[in-house]
Design an enzyme around this catalytic site. Structure first.
Site, PDB file in Angstrom:
ATOM      1  CE  LYS A 108      -3.817   1.936   2.763  1.00  0.00           C
ATOM      2  NZ  LYS A 108      -4.570   1.750   4.037  1.00  0.00           N
ATOM      3  CG  HIS A 110      -3.149   5.043   0.238  1.00  0.00           C
ATOM      4  ND1 HIS A 110      -3.093   4.061  -0.727  1.00  0.00           N
ATOM      5  CD2 HIS A 110      -4.298   4.817   0.940  1.00  0.00           C
ATOM      6  CE1 HIS A 110      -4.168   3.290  -0.637  1.00  0.00           C
ATOM      7  NE2 HIS A 110      -4.903   3.724   0.374  1.00  0.00           N
TER       8      HIS A 110
END
Length: 226
Positions: A108, A110
């Site tokens: 991921k 973010h």
């Protein structure tokens, strides 16, 4: 069904539960190694709350009985994710509250970022998965755990097929479980083994399920390891 003298009562209870849940089936199934197996164990069919909860109870009972020392649980994506969460809940109910984490397939970029979710991965880690066919998933988990600075210590699985692994399309003299234990250095505990399934089928005698005993035994004699 009560286990006969010398049989593993927990394993026999688990085999019966797997059969009744439709997770353990008999017939003719092609394995990842290209073999025709007379049985198939599909843990993805523990697919409702009651079945998943009971499955987690079996894991927790076997893990606690194994006396494996660990500090946290890791569930490899994807099947290991619900298993790790459910097993952590059952261990807590049994008085052994430990943190758990799991990985994403894609990192991921973010929020908190990274490919790990849950508690910080540290200490001695117990990996919870369904079965082992080649040890590949175990190697991937080991790499993730080591990259986090923790120690991959043990693996808990539902069923040990006790059969020869394959390398480059050829049978080898060890199983995936033996490879993970002897070559990668992790302890392995399984709720049940193929030998337990054979004992269960043999106990059925002339009943419909008992008719599968000869086929499963022949498969074990051809591909089996201890």
């Amino acid at each position: 069904m009560s286990a006969a003298l010398g049989q593993d009562a927990l394993a026999q209870e688990f085999v019966q539960f797997s059969v009744e849940s439709g997770v353990l089936r008999f017939g003719e199934f092609k394995t990842k190694a290209g073999r025709l197996s007379p049985y198939f164990f599909n843990a993805g069919l523990f697919d409702d709350g009651a079945k998943l909860g009971r499955l987690a109870q079996f894991y927790a009972r076997r893990i606690l009985a194994s006396a494996i020392r660990f500090d946290m649980i890791f569930g490899p994506a994807y099947k290991g994710i619900p298993l790790a969460a459910a097993v952590a809940i059952e261990l807590a109910r049994a008085g052994r509250n430990v943190p758990y984490a799991y990985n994403r397939k894609e990192a991921k970029d973010h929020g908190e970022g990274g490919n790990l979710v849950g508690a910080p991965v540290k200490g001695r880690v117990l990996v919870v998965d369904d079965v082992m066919s080649a040890g590949t998933a175990a190697r991937e988990s080991i790499a993730i755990i080591q990259a986090a600075g923790a120690t991959p210590h043990a693996v808990a699985i539902a069923l040990d097929r006790q059969e020869k692994a394959t390398e480059n399309g050829q049978d080898v003299d060890h199983s995936a479980v033996q490879y993970v234990r002897d070559q990668l250095g992790l302890q392995v505990c399984a709720i049940a083994k193929l030998s337990d399934l054979l004992a269960y089928l043999q106990a059925q005698g002339g009943a419909e399920l008992g008719q599968h005993y000869a086929g499963v035994l022949a498969y074990r004699e051809r591909y089996g390891v201890d």
